[in-house]
Design a protein around this motif. Structure first.
Motif, PDB file in Angstrom:
ATOM      1  N   SER A 489     -19.367  11.758 -12.818  1.00  0.00           N
ATOM      2  CA  SER A 489     -17.915  11.870 -12.768  1.00  0.00           C
ATOM      3  C   SER A 489     -17.483  12.111 -11.334  1.00  0.00           C
ATOM      4  CB  SER A 489     -17.442  13.033 -13.659  1.00  0.00           C
ATOM      5  OG  SER A 489     -16.049  13.239 -13.535  1.00  0.00           O
ATOM      6  N   THR A 490     -16.565  11.286 -10.848  1.00  0.00           N
ATOM      7  CA  THR A 490     -16.076  11.481  -9.484  1.00  0.00           C
ATOM      8  C   THR A 490     -14.656  10.952  -9.355  1.00  0.00           C
ATOM      9  OG1 THR A 490     -16.646  11.190  -7.142  1.00  0.00           O
ATOM     10  CG2 THR A 490     -16.884   9.274  -8.562  1.00  0.00           C
ATOM     11  N   ASP A 491     -13.888  11.592  -8.494  1.00  0.00           N
ATOM     12  CA  ASP A 491     -12.516  11.190  -8.198  1.00  0.00           C
ATOM     13  C   ASP A 491     -12.390  10.991  -6.692  1.00  0.00           C
ATOM     14  OD1 ASP A 491     -11.817  11.518 -10.891  1.00  0.00           O
ATOM     15  OD2 ASP A 491     -11.311  13.631 -10.584  1.00  0.00           O
ATOM     16  N   ILE A 492     -11.747   9.901  -6.311  1.00  0.00           N
ATOM     17  CA  ILE A 492     -11.568   9.583  -4.894  1.00  0.00           C
ATOM     18  C   ILE A 492     -10.095   9.284  -4.662  1.00  0.00           C
ATOM     19  CG2 ILE A 492     -12.202   8.020  -3.018  1.00  0.00           C
ATOM     20  CD1 ILE A 492     -14.775   7.387  -4.578  1.00  0.00           C
ATOM     21  N   THR A 493      -9.466  10.025  -3.744  1.00  0.00           N
ATOM     22  CA  THR A 493      -8.062   9.797  -3.408  1.00  0.00           C
ATOM     23  C   THR A 493      -7.971   9.105  -2.052  1.00  0.00           C
ATOM     24  OG1 THR A 493      -7.316  11.709  -4.690  1.00  0.00           O
ATOM     25  CG2 THR A 493      -5.832  10.895  -2.970  1.00  0.00           C
ATOM     26  N   VAL A 494      -7.187   8.033  -2.018  1.00  0.00           N
ATOM     27  CA  VAL A 494      -7.041   7.219  -0.812  1.00  0.00           C
ATOM     28  C   VAL A 494      -5.570   7.207  -0.405  1.00  0.00           C
ATOM     29  CG1 VAL A 494      -7.408   4.943   0.220  1.00  0.00           C
ATOM     30  CG2 VAL A 494      -8.986   5.788  -1.536  1.00  0.00           C
ATOM     31  N   HIS A 495      -5.288   7.452   0.868  1.00  0.00           N
ATOM     32  CA  HIS A 495      -3.922   7.377   1.368  1.00  0.00           C
ATOM     33  C   HIS A 495      -3.508   5.914   1.533  1.00  0.00           C
ATOM     34  CE1 HIS A 495      -3.218  11.667   2.195  1.00  0.00           C
ATOM     35  NE2 HIS A 495      -4.525  11.709   2.365  1.00  0.00           N
ATOM     36  N   ALA A 496      -2.273   5.630   1.159  1.00  0.00           N
ATOM     37  CA  ALA A 496      -1.801   4.247   1.156  1.00  0.00           C
ATOM     38  C   ALA A 496      -1.758   3.654   2.559  1.00  0.00           C
ATOM     39  CB  ALA A 496      -0.418   4.177   0.512  1.00  0.00           C
ATOM     40  N   ASP A 497      -1.387   4.480   3.545  1.00  0.00           N
ATOM     41  CA  ASP A 497      -1.229   3.995   4.919  1.00  0.00           C
ATOM     42  C   ASP A 497      -0.380   2.714   4.895  1.00  0.00           C
ATOM     43  OD1 ASP A 497      -2.703   6.126   5.871  1.00  0.00           O
ATOM     44  OD2 ASP A 497      -4.598   5.056   5.706  1.00  0.00           O
ATOM     45  N   ASN A 498      -0.906   1.632   5.463  1.00  0.00           N
ATOM     46  CA  ASN A 498      -0.153   0.369   5.434  1.00  0.00           C
ATOM     47  C   ASN A 498      -0.835  -0.674   4.538  1.00  0.00           C
ATOM     48  OD1 ASN A 498      -2.367  -0.020   7.034  1.00  0.00           O
ATOM     49  ND2 ASN A 498      -1.316  -1.226   8.609  1.00  0.00           N
ATOM     50  N   PHE A 499      -1.497  -0.200   3.492  1.00  0.00           N
ATOM     51  CA  PHE A 499      -2.123  -1.116   2.544  1.00  0.00           C
ATOM     52  C   PHE A 499      -1.078  -1.681   1.580  1.00  0.00           C
ATOM     53  CE2 PHE A 499      -5.968   1.331   3.668  1.00  0.00           C
ATOM     54  CZ  PHE A 499      -6.825   0.271   3.960  1.00  0.00           C
ATOM     55  N   ALA A 500      -1.190  -2.978   1.323  1.00  0.00           N
ATOM     56  CA  ALA A 500      -0.339  -3.608   0.311  1.00  0.00           C
ATOM     57  C   ALA A 500      -0.849  -3.292  -1.091  1.00  0.00           C
ATOM     58  CB  ALA A 500      -0.292  -5.114   0.529  1.00  0.00           C
ATOM     59  N   TYR A 501      -2.158  -3.168  -1.236  1.00  0.00           N
ATOM     60  CA  TYR A 501      -2.741  -2.776  -2.512  1.00  0.00           C
ATOM     61  C   TYR A 501      -4.112  -2.174  -2.276  1.00  0.00           C
ATOM     62  CZ  TYR A 501      -5.709  -6.998  -2.357  1.00  0.00           C
ATOM     63  OH  TYR A 501      -6.625  -7.959  -1.992  1.00  0.00           O
ATOM     64  N   LEU A 502      -4.600  -1.471  -3.281  1.00  0.00           N
ATOM     65  CA  LEU A 502      -5.958  -0.927  -3.305  1.00  0.00           C
ATOM     66  C   LEU A 502      -6.570  -1.237  -4.667  1.00  0.00           C
ATOM     67  CD1 LEU A 502      -5.176   2.576  -1.766  1.00  0.00           C
ATOM     68  CD2 LEU A 502      -6.514   0.787  -0.630  1.00  0.00           C
ATOM     69  N   ARG A 503      -7.872  -1.422  -4.706  1.00  0.00           N
ATOM     70  CA  ARG A 503      -8.581  -1.634  -5.960  1.00  0.00           C
ATOM     71  C   ARG A 503      -9.997  -1.108  -5.791  1.00  0.00           C
ATOM     72  NH1 ARG A 503     -12.191  -5.692  -6.359  1.00  0.00           N
ATOM     73  NH2 ARG A 503     -12.470  -7.037  -4.530  1.00  0.00           N
ATOM     74  N   ALA A 504     -10.773  -1.030  -6.892  1.00  0.00           N
ATOM     75  CA  ALA A 504     -12.112  -0.440  -6.820  1.00  0.00           C
ATOM     76  C   ALA A 504     -13.104  -1.193  -7.693  1.00  0.00           C
ATOM     77  CB  ALA A 504     -12.058   1.024  -7.226  1.00  0.00           C
ATOM     78  N   GLU A 505     -14.384  -1.068  -7.316  1.00  0.00           N
ATOM     79  CA  GLU A 505     -15.509  -1.570  -8.106  1.00  0.00           C
ATOM     80  C   GLU A 505     -16.592  -0.500  -8.105  1.00  0.00           C
ATOM     81  OE1 GLU A 505     -16.887  -5.318  -6.609  1.00  0.00           O
ATOM     82  OE2 GLU A 505     -14.932  -6.306  -6.858  1.00  0.00           O
ATOM     83  N   CYS A 506     -17.402  -0.460  -9.164  1.00  0.00           N
ATOM     84  CA  CYS A 506     -18.499   0.509  -9.214  1.00  0.00           C
ATOM     85  C   CYS A 506     -19.661  -0.060 -10.015  1.00  0.00           C
ATOM     86  CB  CYS A 506     -18.038   1.829  -9.832  1.00  0.00           C
ATOM     87  SG  CYS A 506     -17.707   1.741 -11.610  1.00  0.00           S
ATOM     88  N   GLU A 507     -20.835   0.534  -9.818  1.00  0.00           N
ATOM     89  CA  GLU A 507     -22.030   0.161 -10.576  1.00  0.00           C
ATOM     90  C   GLU A 507     -22.853   1.406 -10.832  1.00  0.00           C
ATOM     91  OE1 GLU A 507     -25.775  -2.375  -9.320  1.00  0.00           O
ATOM     92  OE2 GLU A 507     -24.142  -3.732  -9.914  1.00  0.00           O
ATOM     93  N   THR A 508     -23.354   1.541 -12.065  1.00  0.00           N
ATOM     94  CA  THR A 508     -24.147   2.710 -12.428  1.00  0.00           C
ATOM     95  C   THR A 508     -25.610   2.509 -12.050  1.00  0.00           C
ATOM     96  OG1 THR A 508     -24.663   1.908 -14.653  1.00  0.00           O
ATOM     97  CG2 THR A 508     -22.609   3.142 -14.369  1.00  0.00           C
ATOM     98  N   GLY A 509     -26.383   3.541 -12.303  1.00  0.00           N
ATOM     99  CA  GLY A 509     -27.792   3.504 -11.920  1.00  0.00           C
ATOM    100  C   GLY A 509     -28.597   2.413 -12.579  1.00  0.00           C
TER     101      GLY A 509
END
Length: 522
Positions: A489-509
């Motif tokens: 379990s993890t949470d990551i907060t990202v500041h928008a800055d000048n990004f038009a969008y943000l998205r994420a990908e992950c993979e388990t062990g």
């Protein structure tokens, strides 16, 4: 249809044959396949399904079934059935009530009598195909899911999709399987061209396809809908003409009425031009439409004979009031089609087109693994690539639907897909929460896994595209990468800055994967 390399796999129809030549696959016996969901969530009783096809032509009796269930040690069970089989298609079930959490190999052996003969076979009686064990994981925990979201199968087929080489499962079987694997809804997307041919003879065109489409709707409407039953939707997979006049497929979630699309049905030999253009289909419905497996690889013969092609930017019809809502580029497996489709989706994000990423499996029954015709009239094949419910689309429900915890409805799902917050996964949960306060605009990404899906994460990557002077940057960038191998379990907060969008990908062990839609910021 499974005539050429690159086609999906599904329950294999082996009784079709021409007068000449004869078929190496034909046997005067019903087709019998043992099947079972690939996973079962806590609280559900695992069910072993016996799929019986064409027993109306070849009546038979299933006398007994012997099961060898292997985990740490073998468990032998003999079940006396004496089940008479005489239906065009039937689904017999054997509950397995005492399986503890773990991964099992199940070897079912049946003794069947037909035409005065008695035969014993393991897993299936399909000719010229080596038997494979059923593999099922009894989960120790409920699969992780974002709160306030609904998980569904977006591309699958019932037995209303059937032709010379394939058929699917009943809506009732799919609802039970959906409940077993942990889904909230199922969009049944049967081929538009299969509705247009008769149930008795899939080479004979029906007077009208509307009654068969209504038959699917009526059958689904009769299914139970208690608070914990998955919502079943009657949809379509429509063959439509792209900008080059080629056949491509689009899935439609619960259209108001039948939508025609016979372009690549294979029943008119070389006359395979599209019935209608994509734009015409979009104009004919208000339902959400999705580009289905837009870059699934195919051979030259398939392109030539069935006149099939790939999706283009202009095919999305985004300039119109009702355009394509999402792209189903994850089609049961992360292959070349997934890679090219993901790139296509990212390119659209770079143009400011915030389409949803969609995952599905294109399963025709196929609860555990898949069988298919490899070479027509000659050979079959087997795979574990397009399994019902394995790749899920998880979409955020409108807040009014979540607040009262009322049963899921088509209306709430339509509103959910109007939104921009979803993720696609074959295991872990990965979603975003957007903070739109002017002083500090941030996006928090939340990732959840458990021991059933490999425990902690190999990586979590946050991607973004900057907005520079009112224009989007040419390329995405990896704005953060987290190696959290030991954490579930993890949470990551990202500041928008000048990004038009943000998205994420992950993979388990152990290689389970998830990715989010784009959180728009500008």
């Amino acid at each position: 249809m499974s005539f050429f390399p690159g086609e999906k796999l599904r329950y294999a129809e082996t009784h079709f044959k021409f007068k000449l030549p004869w078929s190496l696959l034909y046997r005067p016996w019903p087709e019998i396949i043992f099947d079972m969901p690939f996973q079962v969530v806590p609280g559900q009783t695992p069910v072993l399904w016996i799929v019986v096809r064409d027993a109306d032509k070849f009546p038979a009796v299933m006398e007994s079934v012997e099961l060898r269930i292997s985990e740490k040690k073998d468990d032998q069970r003999t079940i006396r059935l004496d089940a008479k089989m005489d239906q065009a298609i039937d689904f017999l079930q054997i509950p397995l009530t005492d399986l503890e959490p773990g991964t099992y190999k199940i070897f079912p052996t049946a003794t069947v009598s037909c035409n005065g003969q008695k035969k014993t076979f393991t897993r299936w009686n399909l000719p010229r195909l080596k038997p494979k064990p059923i593999s099922v994981q009894i989960l120790s925990e409920v699969p992780p899911k974002a709160p306030g979201f609904a998980a569904g199968e977006m591309h699958c087929h019932t037995y209303y999709s059937k032709d010379h080489v394939e058929y699917g499962a009943s809506p009732a079987v799919l609802q039970k399987a959906a409940k077993d694997v942990g889904l909230d809804f199922v969009s049944c997307t049967d081929h538009a061209y299969d509705f247009a041919f008769t149930d008795e003879d899939y080479t004979k065109e029906a007077e009208s396809p509307a009654p068969r489409f209504q038959g699917l709707r009526d059958e689904i409407a009769k299914l139970p809908m208690e608070s914990d039953d998955p919502l079943m939707l009657a949809g379509e997979e429509v063959s439509a003409g792209n900008s080059k006049g080629e056949n491509v497929h689009m899935t439609v979630m619960a259209p108001e009425a039948y939508l025609p699309g016979l372009g690549d049905c294979g029943r008119y030999w070389l006359d395979n031009k599209p019935t209608r253009k994509i734009s015409q289909i979009l104009e004919a419905t208000k339902a959400h439409c999705f580009a289905a497996h837009p870059f699934q690889q195919m051979g030259l013969l398939e392109k030539f004979i069935f006149r099939r092609g790939y999706w283009k930017h202009e095919d999305l019809n985004l300039e119109k009031k009702h355009g394509i809502r999402g792209i189903q580029f994850w089609n049961g497996i992360r292959d070349e089609g997934f890679k090219l489709g993901r790139e296509f989706w990212i390119n659209e994000l770079g143009k400011g087109n915030y389409l949803l990423p969609i995952g599905g499996n294109d399963a025709h029954g196929d609860l555990n693994d898949t069988t298919a015709v490899a070479t027509p009239l000659v050979s079959l094949k087997h795979s574990r690539e397009h399994v019902f419910g394995k790749v899920r689309t998880v979409v955020r429900l409108p807040q009014d639907s979540v607040a009262g915890q009322s049963p899921l409805t088509l209306d709430s799902l339509n509103k959910a897909f109007d939104g921009d917050n979803c993720y696609i996964t074959d295991g872990p949960a990965l979603w975003w929460e957007r903070n739109d306060e002017e002083r500090e605009r941030t996006v928090t990404f939340r990732a959840r896994s458990n021991s059933d899906f490999g425990g902690g994460f190999r990586y979590i990557r946050i991607f973004g595209r900057r907005s520079l002077g009112g224009k989007l940057a040419r390329d995405e960038e990896v704005c953060m990468e987290s190696q959290v191998a030991a954490r579930q379990s993890t949470d990551i907060t990202v500041h928008a800055d000048n990004f038009a969008y943000l998205r994420a990908e992950c993979e388990t062990g152990d290689g389970h994967f998830a990715m989010t839609s784009a959180a728009k910021l500008d």
